[in-house]
Design a protein around this motif. Structure first.
Motif, short mmCIF file in Angstrom:
data_model
loop_
_atom_site.label_atom_id
_atom_site.label_comp_id
_atom_site.label_asym_id
_atom_site.label_seq_id
_atom_site.Cartn_x
_atom_site.Cartn_y
_atom_site.Cartn_z
N ILE A 42 0.80 -1.14 -0.14
CA ILE A 42 0.12 0.11 0.18
C ILE A 42 0.85 1.57 -0.09
CG2 ILE A 42 -2.05 -1.18 0.83
CD1 ILE A 42 -1.15 0.35 3.60
N ARG A 43 0.01 2.50 -0.55
CA ARG A 43 0.62 3.80 -0.45
C ARG A 43 -0.20 4.34 0.54
NH1 ARG A 43 4.67 6.10 -3.28
NH2 ARG A 43 4.44 5.12 -5.07
N VAL A 44 0.83 5.40 1.63
CA VAL A 44 0.54 5.83 1.86
C VAL A 44 0.37 7.32 2.40
CG1 VAL A 44 0.26 4.62 4.23
CG2 VAL A 44 1.99 6.05 4.00
N LYS A 45 0.07 8.84 2.10
CA LYS A 45 -0.26 9.83 2.22
C LYS A 45 0.43 10.58 2.84
CE LYS A 45 -3.38 14.07 0.35
NZ LYS A 45 -4.28 14.52 -0.12
N PRO A 46 1.73 10.97 2.90
CA PRO A 46 2.13 12.25 3.97
C PRO A 46 1.51 13.47 4.60
CG PRO A 46 3.58 12.48 1.92
CD PRO A 46 2.82 11.43 1.38
N ALA A 47 1.63 13.75 5.23
CA ALA A 47 0.60 15.00 6.02
C ALA A 47 1.02 15.82 5.38
CB ALA A 47 0.25 14.75 7.98
N ASP A 48 -0.57 16.88 4.84
CA ASP A 48 0.09 18.35 4.00
C ASP A 48 1.53 18.37 3.66
OD1 ASP A 48 -2.23 19.28 6.17
OD2 ASP A 48 -1.16 18.83 7.45
N GLY A 49 1.81 17.45 2.55
CA GLY A 49 3.33 17.20 1.74
C GLY A 49 4.28 17.41 2.71
N ALA A 50 4.54 16.52 4.38
CA ALA A 50 5.37 16.70 4.98
C ALA A 50 6.24 15.99 4.05
CB ALA A 50 4.43 16.87 6.54
N LYS A 51 7.02 15.61 5.35
CA LYS A 51 8.23 14.50 4.75
C LYS A 51 7.09 12.71 4.35
CE LYS A 51 11.93 16.04 8.27
NZ LYS A 51 12.74 15.69 9.30
N SER A 52 7.94 12.53 4.01
CA SER A 52 7.57 10.60 3.82
C SER A 52 7.73 9.72 4.82
CB SER A 52 8.76 10.54 2.66
OG SER A 52 9.96 10.07 3.51
N LEU A 53 7.21 9.14 4.85
CA LEU A 53 7.21 7.60 5.54
C LEU A 53 8.20 7.47 6.44
CD1 LEU A 53 5.14 5.70 7.64
CD2 LEU A 53 5.08 4.56 5.74
N GLU A 54 8.97 7.16 5.21
CA GLU A 54 10.33 7.03 5.54
C GLU A 54 11.52 7.83 6.11
OE1 GLU A 54 14.24 4.95 3.52
OE2 GLU A 54 12.58 5.64 2.05
N GLU A 55 10.97 8.87 6.36
CA GLU A 55 11.96 10.26 6.64
C GLU A 55 11.72 10.22 7.81
OE1 GLU A 55 13.32 13.12 3.08
OE2 GLU A 55 10.98 12.45 3.09
N THR A 56 10.12 10.23 8.21
CA THR A 56 9.48 10.48 9.21
C THR A 56 10.03 9.84 10.03
OG1 THR A 56 7.62 11.61 7.90
CG2 THR A 56 7.30 10.57 10.63
N VAL A 57 9.68 7.97 10.29
CA VAL A 57 9.94 6.69 10.98
C VAL A 57 11.53 6.48 11.67
CG1 VAL A 57 7.52 5.88 10.47
CG2 VAL A 57 9.35 5.42 9.46
N GLY A 58 12.56 7.46 10.50
CA GLY A 58 14.02 6.92 10.22
C GLY A 58 14.21 6.11 9.89
#
Length: 477
Positions: free
Chosen positions: A347-363
């Motif tokens: 699945i592909r998820v959507k970054p909130a409000d064009g913020a960082k990607s999921l990978e960048e967010t969780v590290g």
């Protein structure tokens, strides 16, 4: 993890073509436009635009997947949809139960000791080796006598996805621990591959090894910040929603995976097909959302209440695209069968409000290892089991070691099978193995047997079909 299913699933490896020549619809074809609706109907399969010979599916290019996967786009859940009340209503999506009849062969998988749901009834005493308290399982059983307790392992650095450790304080670059019990004995040698145009030769043992010994799930130490690639997946059953009083809501497990088309900025998540799609005759679930590192700080452990910032430290990510295997969509059902050999989804998820990607967010994000050599695998499973005796609030793992083979259809690549006591809610949880010194995803929870002895789980062997679906969704982003 069908309605009953949800109520009770060293060198760089080169993608190779594994042998699979199952004639599903009766004539050959090269792509989805060559399929015949009449032929499909005659074979008892829905006219989904599949190639007549599923071996052709491994040759599909991006354009072929795009023609077939017309329903990959999903409406994302509205912001704030998954309230705490709805999350607590979600029932564990059960790993698919093994079938009542045993697969044919000289070494067939064992079946449940009694008919009925795989989850123990409320108030019942767990079988030997079964965890006895939610989130606090006992140690793995050796033969029939429990071993002395061992502490949870330390966590890995946040710079990469977690490598399954061998023992406390072991560096993550080392290979994962070997199983606490001896792995299944090697089976008879596989037969030579089939000639082009011919179905593959069936293995002499029908693709089955002796079942693995039970391995008890172990809770991970809080916080889960360094394990944030793992999380919980929530969804609504089609047609349920408010009218169903929340009864159609389900929970699974899932893992953040790398996106080849967007290195370092992935928004892709891997899970089981039955966690996002009903299977044969059905459709995709709605409001599919992913919560990485759910309950990382133990804010909801022990029955406590918490707000979203506490139980969802990296936010709630709504899915906007999804793809699963054509086999699951055409054949998927309630019990382990040929379809579960391909029970996976991306699945592909959507970054909130064009913020960082999921990978960048969780590290971090975990690469996917397709056509992985079975004899090089030592598997650690991660997930959030939510059916008794667990409560869904703790991230657990099973250090299960070398997987065996389990097959419901000898013409398809045998599934991977490991000993593990995780229950419903662990469906879709990622199976990691070390590749080139780093963890890689090699499967996900699909089938599970959680009563009697042994208790085990099985996941699909990720071949070129899985690689094709993955590549398609990567390029669609």
């Amino acid at each position: 993890m069908s309605s009953s299913v949800r109520s009770t699933r060293s060198a760089r490896a080169v993608l190779g073509a594994s042998v699979l020549a199952l004639t599903l619809l009766g004539t050959s074809a090269c792509g989805p436009d060559n399929s015949s609706a009449d032929t499909a109907a005659a074979a008892g399969a829905p006219a989904l635009g599949l190639p007549a010979n599923l071996d052709d599916l491994k040759k599909w290019k991006f354009e072929d997947w795009e023609k077939w996967a017309k329903d990959y786009a999903l409406p994302a859940a509205t912001k704030g949809f998954w309230t705490l009340e709805k999350l607590l209503q979600a029932k564990p999506n059960e790993p698919i139960e093994p079938p009542a009849p045993q697969p044919a062969g000289t070494q067939a998988p064992a079946q449940p000791s009694a008919p009925g749901p795989s989850t123990p009834a409320a108030g019942s005493k767990p079988p030997a080796g079964q965890p006895t308290q939610p989130g606090h399982p006992t140690t793995p059983a050796a033969a029939t006598t429990p071993a002395a307790p061992k502490p949870s392992n330390t966590q890995q650095p946040a710079s990469q996805a977690p490598a399954p450790p061998k023992q406390p304080a072991q560096p993550p670059s080392q290979a994962p621990a070997q199983p606490t019990q001896a792995p299944a004995q090697p089976s008879q040698p596989a037969q030579p591959p089939a000639q082009p145009g011919q179905p593959p030769a069936q293995p002499a043992d029908n693709g089955n090894d002796p079942l693995p010994k039970t391995v008890n799930a172990q809770p991970l130490q809080h916080p889960y910040t360094k394990l944030a690639v793992h999380g919980k997946l929530f969804a609504d059953e089609p047609g349920a929603g408010a009218a169903g009083g929340g009864l159609g809501r389900s929970q699974c497990s899932a893992t953040v995976v790398a996106d080849p088309a967007h290195p370092g900025k992935s928004n892709l998540v891997w899970t089981a097909g039955h966690c996002v799609h009903q299977g044969k005759g059905g459709s995709f679930y709605s409001n599919i959302s992913f919560i990485p590192a759910f309950n990382s700080n133990a804010a909801m452990s022990g029955g406590k209440q918490a707000d979203e910032s506490q139980y969802a430290p990296f936010g709630i990510w709504g899915a906007t695209q999804a793809v699963t295997s054509p086999q699951w969509k055409a054949e998927g059902g309630k019990t382990g069968d040929a379809a579960t050999h391909y029970d996976f989804a991306v699945i592909r998820v959507k970054p909130a409000d064009g913020a960082k990607s999921l990978e960048e967010t969780v590290g971090g994000a975990v690469p996917v290892w397709f056509n992985a050599p079975r004899d090089q695998l030592s598997v650690t499973e991660y997930g959030y089991p939510a059916a008794p005796p667990f409560d869904g609030m703790e991230l657990n793992r099973c250090e299960s070691g070398k997987p065996g083979r389990l097959s419901y259809e000898p013409t398809r690549p045998p599934m991977l099978v490991i000993g593990c006591t995780m229950t419903g809610g662990s469906s879709g949880g990622g199976w990691l193995a070390v590749k080139d010194g780093k963890p890689a995803l090699v499967s996900n929870v699909s089938v599970g047997k959680h009563t009697g002895d042994p208790m085990y789980q099985a996941g699909p062997y990720l071949d070129d079909v899985a690689a094709g679906a993955y590549d398609f969704l990567s390029k669609k982003g």
